[in-house]
Design an enzyme around this catalytic site. Structure first.
Site, PDB file in Angstrom:
ATOM      1  CE1 TYR A  18     116.333  37.024  21.660  1.00 17.23           C
ATOM      2  CE2 TYR A  18     114.028  36.365  21.747  1.00 17.23           C
ATOM      3  CZ  TYR A  18     115.347  36.139  22.068  1.00 17.23           C
ATOM      4  OH  TYR A  18     115.696  35.024  22.805  1.00 17.23           O
ATOM      5  CG  HIS A  22     114.051  33.967  18.134  1.00 26.13           C
ATOM      6  ND1 HIS A  22     114.853  35.052  18.424  1.00 26.13           N
ATOM      7  CD2 HIS A  22     114.565  32.919  18.812  1.00 26.13           C
ATOM      8  CE1 HIS A  22     115.798  34.670  19.253  1.00 26.13           C
ATOM      9  NE2 HIS A  22     115.654  33.377  19.503  1.00 26.13           N
ATOM     10  CE1 TYR A  41     114.142  26.954  24.570  1.00 22.72           C
ATOM     11  CE2 TYR A  41     114.918  27.259  22.330  1.00 22.72           C
ATOM     12  CZ  TYR A  41     114.908  27.638  23.653  1.00 22.72           C
ATOM     13  OH  TYR A  41     115.657  28.703  24.062  1.00 22.72           O
ATOM     14  CD1 TRP A  79     120.532  31.398  18.456  1.00 16.78           C
ATOM     15  CD2 TRP A  79     120.253  32.081  16.354  1.00 16.78           C
ATOM     16  NE1 TRP A  79     119.229  31.803  18.325  1.00 16.78           N
ATOM     17  CE2 TRP A  79     119.035  32.220  17.038  1.00 16.78           C
ATOM     18  CE3 TRP A  79     120.322  32.451  15.018  1.00 16.78           C
ATOM     19  CZ2 TRP A  79     117.882  32.721  16.433  1.00 16.78           C
ATOM     20  CZ3 TRP A  79     119.177  32.943  14.408  1.00 16.78           C
ATOM     21  CH2 TRP A  79     117.989  33.079  15.113  1.00 16.78           C
ATOM     22  CD1 TRP A  80     122.583  30.933  21.733  1.00 19.94           C
ATOM     23  CD2 TRP A  80     124.331  30.100  22.841  1.00 19.94           C
ATOM     24  NE1 TRP A  80     122.206  29.724  22.248  1.00 19.94           N
ATOM     25  CE2 TRP A  80     123.256  29.184  22.939  1.00 19.94           C
ATOM     26  CE3 TRP A  80     125.523  29.782  23.447  1.00 19.94           C
ATOM     27  CZ2 TRP A  80     123.336  27.980  23.635  1.00 19.94           C
ATOM     28  CZ3 TRP A  80     125.613  28.582  24.144  1.00 19.94           C
ATOM     29  CH2 TRP A  80     124.528  27.697  24.239  1.00 19.94           C
TER      30      TRP A  80
END
Length: 109
Positions: A18, A22, A41, A79-80
């Protein structure tokens, strides 16, 4: 401008992956975030609980429509599809939520 915070679990065996993905978010995903009127964000990780905390500021006029546009974006969907199997939504989230929304209870004026 309105601020949003949310929380989500992260599977322990997925933490390194993860963080890795990112560190290099796809440019098309970043562009869609901007198009959806999201600024500042951030995602934070709290270990050892493995909780992700998300924060963003919304500068548009129709949050629901902008979030729907983001959800409809094919590259964001790709992406999700990579991220979601790494995540562990909270059992206490509201129906229809993936990231559990949070109430802002304090902000410096």
């Amino acid at each position: 401008m309105k601020r949003y915070g949310s929380v989500l679990g992260l599977k322990p065996d997925q933490i390194a992956q993860y963080k890795r993905i990112h560190a290099d978010v796809w440019p098309e995903v970043l562009e869609q975030i901007k198009k959806s009127n999201i600024t500042n964000y951030s995602i934070f990780l709290k270990e050892p609980e493995n909780l992700l905390f998300s924060y963003y500021e919304y500068v548009g006029d129709d949050h629901e429509a902008d979030m729907a546009a983001m959800a409809a974006d094919p590259r964001t969907q790709d992406w999700w599809a990579i991220c979601e199997p790494m995540q562990a939504p909270l059992d206490t989230r509201r129906e229809g939520e993936w990231w559990a929304g949070m109430e802002e209870v304090f902000h410096t004026p």
